[in-house]
Design an enzyme around this catalytic site. Structure first.
Site, PDB file in Angstrom:
ATOM      1  N   LYS A  75       0.953  -1.086   0.103  1.00 15.32           N
ATOM      2  CA  LYS A  75       0.054   0.016   0.177  1.00 15.32           C
ATOM      3  C   LYS A  75       0.894   1.230   0.020  1.00 15.32           C
ATOM      4  CE  LYS A  75      -4.407  -1.946   2.179  1.00 15.32           C
ATOM      5  NZ  LYS A  75      -5.471  -1.781   3.186  1.00 15.32           N
ATOM      6  N   GLY A 134      -6.561   2.633  17.988  1.00  6.20           N
ATOM      7  CA  GLY A 134      -5.657   2.065  16.880  1.00  6.20           C
ATOM      8  C   GLY A 134      -5.230   3.393  15.905  1.00  6.20           C
ATOM      9  N   ALA A 135      -3.995   3.292  15.548  1.00  8.38           N
ATOM     10  CA  ALA A 135      -3.270   4.006  14.774  1.00  8.38           C
ATOM     11  C   ALA A 135      -2.334   3.699  13.531  1.00  8.38           C
ATOM     12  CB  ALA A 135      -2.256   4.780  15.476  1.00  8.38           C
ATOM     13  N   GLY A 136      -2.831   2.318  13.147  1.00  8.84           N
ATOM     14  CA  GLY A 136      -2.275   1.734  11.809  1.00  8.84           C
ATOM     15  C   GLY A 136      -2.898   2.132  10.609  1.00  8.84           C
ATOM     16  N   GLY A 137      -3.019   1.388   9.638  1.00  8.09           N
ATOM     17  CA  GLY A 137      -3.219   1.745   7.957  1.00  8.09           C
ATOM     18  C   GLY A 137      -4.629   1.997   8.033  1.00  8.09           C
ATOM     19  N   ARG A 163       3.504   5.791  17.125  1.00  7.24           N
ATOM     20  CA  ARG A 163       2.357   5.647  16.115  1.00  7.24           C
ATOM     21  C   ARG A 163       1.307   6.521  16.164  1.00  7.24           C
ATOM     22  NH1 ARG A 163       1.230   0.723  12.199  1.00  7.24           N
ATOM     23  NH2 ARG A 163       1.109  -0.453  14.181  1.00  7.24           N
TER      24      ARG A 163
HETATM   25  P1  NDP Z   1      -1.891  -2.250  11.411  1.00  4.76           P
HETATM   26  O1  NDP Z   1      -0.715  -3.491  11.718  1.00  4.76           O
HETATM   27  O2  NDP Z   1      -1.336  -1.091  10.472  1.00  4.76           O
HETATM   28  O3  NDP Z   1      -2.247  -1.655  12.655  1.00  4.76           O
HETATM   29  C1  NDP Z   1      -2.755  -2.487  13.885  1.00  4.76           C
HETATM   30  C2  NDP Z   1      -3.412  -1.414  14.980  1.00  4.76           C
HETATM   31  O4  NDP Z   1      -3.866  -2.468  15.943  1.00  4.76           O
HETATM   32  C3  NDP Z   1      -2.203  -0.585  15.600  1.00  4.76           C
HETATM   33  O5  NDP Z   1      -2.672   0.598  15.878  1.00  4.76           O
HETATM   34  C4  NDP Z   1      -1.650  -1.530  16.688  1.00  4.76           C
HETATM   35  O6  NDP Z   1      -1.316  -0.802  17.939  1.00  4.76           O
HETATM   36  C5  NDP Z   1      -3.396  -2.191  17.165  1.00  4.76           C
HETATM   37  N1  NDP Z   1      -2.907  -3.336  18.096  1.00  4.76           N
HETATM   38  C6  NDP Z   1      -2.938  -4.697  17.431  1.00  4.76           C
HETATM   39  N2  NDP Z   1      -3.157  -5.431  18.590  1.00  4.76           N
HETATM   40  C7  NDP Z   1      -3.081  -4.468  19.661  1.00  4.76           C
HETATM   41  C8  NDP Z   1      -3.418  -5.096  21.183  1.00  4.76           C
HETATM   42  N3  NDP Z   1      -3.208  -6.213  21.433  1.00  4.76           N
HETATM   43  N4  NDP Z   1      -3.576  -3.974  21.789  1.00  4.76           N
HETATM   44  C9  NDP Z   1      -3.702  -2.711  21.498  1.00  4.76           C
HETATM   45  N5  NDP Z   1      -3.570  -2.210  20.137  1.00  4.76           N
HETATM   46  C10 NDP Z   1      -3.314  -3.515  19.272  1.00  4.76           C
HETATM   47  O7  NDP Z   1      -3.227  -3.127  10.666  1.00  4.76           O
HETATM   48  P2  NDP Z   1      -4.211  -2.199   9.818  1.00  4.76           P
HETATM   49  O8  NDP Z   1      -4.373  -1.004  10.377  1.00  4.76           O
HETATM   50  O9  NDP Z   1      -3.853  -2.361   8.304  1.00  4.76           O
HETATM   51  O10 NDP Z   1      -5.476  -3.530  10.029  1.00  4.76           O
HETATM   52  C11 NDP Z   1      -6.271  -3.435  11.195  1.00  4.76           C
HETATM   53  C12 NDP Z   1      -7.494  -4.141  11.157  1.00  4.76           C
HETATM   54  O11 NDP Z   1      -8.331  -3.736  10.158  1.00  4.76           O
HETATM   55  C13 NDP Z   1      -7.127  -5.409  10.465  1.00  4.76           C
HETATM   56  O12 NDP Z   1      -7.649  -6.609  11.289  1.00  4.76           O
HETATM   57  C14 NDP Z   1      -7.653  -5.547   8.930  1.00  4.76           C
HETATM   58  O13 NDP Z   1      -8.247  -6.644   8.747  1.00  4.76           O
HETATM   59  C15 NDP Z   1      -8.756  -4.539   9.215  1.00  4.76           C
HETATM   60  N6  NDP Z   1      -9.272  -3.920   8.065  1.00  4.76           N
HETATM   61  C16 NDP Z   1     -10.624  -4.199   7.773  1.00  4.76           C
HETATM   62  C17 NDP Z   1     -11.066  -3.460   6.637  1.00  4.76           C
HETATM   63  C18 NDP Z   1     -12.556  -3.523   6.169  1.00  4.76           C
HETATM   64  O14 NDP Z   1     -12.661  -2.994   5.095  1.00  4.76           O
HETATM   65  N7  NDP Z   1     -13.452  -3.872   6.948  1.00  4.76           N
HETATM   66  C19 NDP Z   1      -9.844  -2.628   5.635  1.00  4.76           C
HETATM   67  C20 NDP Z   1      -8.532  -2.842   6.140  1.00  4.76           C
HETATM   68  C21 NDP Z   1      -8.395  -3.247   7.322  1.00  4.76           C
HETATM   69  P3  NDP Z   1       0.315  -0.467  17.934  1.00  4.76           P
HETATM   70  O15 NDP Z   1       0.452   0.905  17.120  1.00  4.76           O
HETATM   71  O16 NDP Z   1       0.389  -0.089  19.344  1.00  4.76           O
HETATM   72  O17 NDP Z   1       0.992  -1.784  17.573  1.00  4.76           O
END
Ligand code: NDP
Length: 286
Positions: A75, A134-137, A163
């Site tokens: 991405k 959350g703060a990922g993608g 992040r």
């Molecule tokens: P990323 O890996 O980029 O980000 C994951 C996020 O989850 C981070 O903020 C991480 O925190 C947090 N996290 C993970 N585990 C924990 C935990 N145990 N406790 C607290 N925080 C946690 O993933 P994406 O953002 O790309 O994807 C996230 C989810 O969204 C995926 O499951 C994906 O399948 C889903 N998704 C769904 C879509 C849809 O159309 N419905 C489209 C795109 C994604 P930290 O920064 O602290 O690591």
């Protein structure tokens, strides 16, 4: 020489990304092409390792594909290989959808747009206050698109402070929206003036019992609770929120709506969202 007519040219869209055991998006798209009478359209899933992305995109250009989806890990890496970006994709720094326009490949991000479309079925985001876990993608795409849709305030709650702060800085400095960070420790208490709580973490993926650390007593019945997790769609957070009387949105709505938007970008035709949702539920055995 045969007198048989030339076969129709096929219009091809592809999904480049991680190895997947079957692809729900391919299943949805193929159903939606058929339902719209787009018999010559095909959606292919292509497993492309990170080291081959440049060659794969050259191939996509050479073979005249109409467009593509990119999944993790492409991405962000795909951006320098494209000819332009939509304003949202540029802000997010990530592309999940590409359209061919003449000899140019243009990048878009439909994840956040798909979420906002799904949200609009229950509430207009303009002027509302949001908490994004959350703060990922996914969180980044959702928060930017909420900001572009007129949200009043977005609180980012994230385990990693670095992040989380990066996203807050993006929202404040570039999207020009009020935003602040809460570092996630223990059970998070949703503020009483919050309108929508969104789980945009990966907690709950493949695990219907996984608990998102949120204080259950702060889930007021006026709150809308949304989850990005679509497999399984009835996450523990969604079930708990329903029990507390909240309106809920599962991750299937976001997935279907981002696919509807991609379909329109490539074909110019409105997809039947019900056909897509049914296909997805069939694929996921729900
Ligand atoms: P990323 O890996 O980029 O980000 C994951 C996020 O989850 C981070 O903020 C991480 O925190 C947090 N996290 C993970 N585990 C924990 C935990 N145990 N406790 C607290 N925080 C946690 O993933 P994406 O953002 O790309 O994807 C996230 C989810 O969204 C995926 O499951 C994906 O399948 C889903 N998704 C769904 C879509 C849809 O159309 N419905 C489209 C795109 C994604 P930290 O920064 O602290 O690591």
């Amino acid at each position: 020489m045969s007198n048989s007519p030339q076969p129709a040219l096929q219009e091809i869209v592809c999904c480049m990304g991680q190895p997947v055991a079957g692809n729900p998006t391919q299943f949805m798209m193929e159903r939606a092409f058929a339902a719209a009478g787009l018999d010559d359209w095909r959606y292919l899933t292509l497993e492309v390792p990170a080291t081959n992305l440049t060659n794969a995109i050259l191939g996509l250009r050479a073979m005249g594909f109409c467009g593509a989806n990119f999944t993790i890990p492409h991405k962000v890496a795909a951006i320098p290989l494209l000819d332009g970006l939509s304003p949202a994709a540029e802000l997010m720094g990530a592309v999940n959808c590409v359209k061919r326009d003449g000899d140019k490949l243009l990048g878009e991000n439909t994840d956040g747009k798909g979420f906002v479309e799904s949200l609009r079925t229950v509430l207009d985001p303009a002027g509302k206050k949001f908490v994004v876990l959350g703060a990922g993608g996914a969180a980044r795409a959702i928060a930017v698109e909420l900001g572009l849709s007129g949200a009043a305030d977005i609180t980012i709650v994230n385990r990693s402070e670095t992040r989380g702060q990066e996203l807050v800085t993006l929202l404040t400095d570039r999207v020009k929206i009020s935003s602040h960070l809460v570092q996630w420790k223990g059970d998070y208490e949703v503020p009483a003036d919050c309108d929508v709580l969104i789980n945009a973490t990966s907690i709950g993926l493949g695990d219907a019992q996984a608990r998102v650390a949120v204080d259950g007593n702060s889930l007021r019945k006026e709150l809308v609770v949304a989850d990005v997790i679509f497999n399984p769609p009835r996450t523990r957070l969604i079930r708990d929120a329903e029990q507390r009387g909240c309106r809920t949105l599962d991750g299937l709505g976001m997935l279907v709506n981002q696919a509807v938007i991609g379909f329109k970008i490539w074909t110019g035709v409105d997809a039947d969202a019900n056909v897509m949702r049914e296909a997805l539920e069939e694929f996921l055995n729900i």
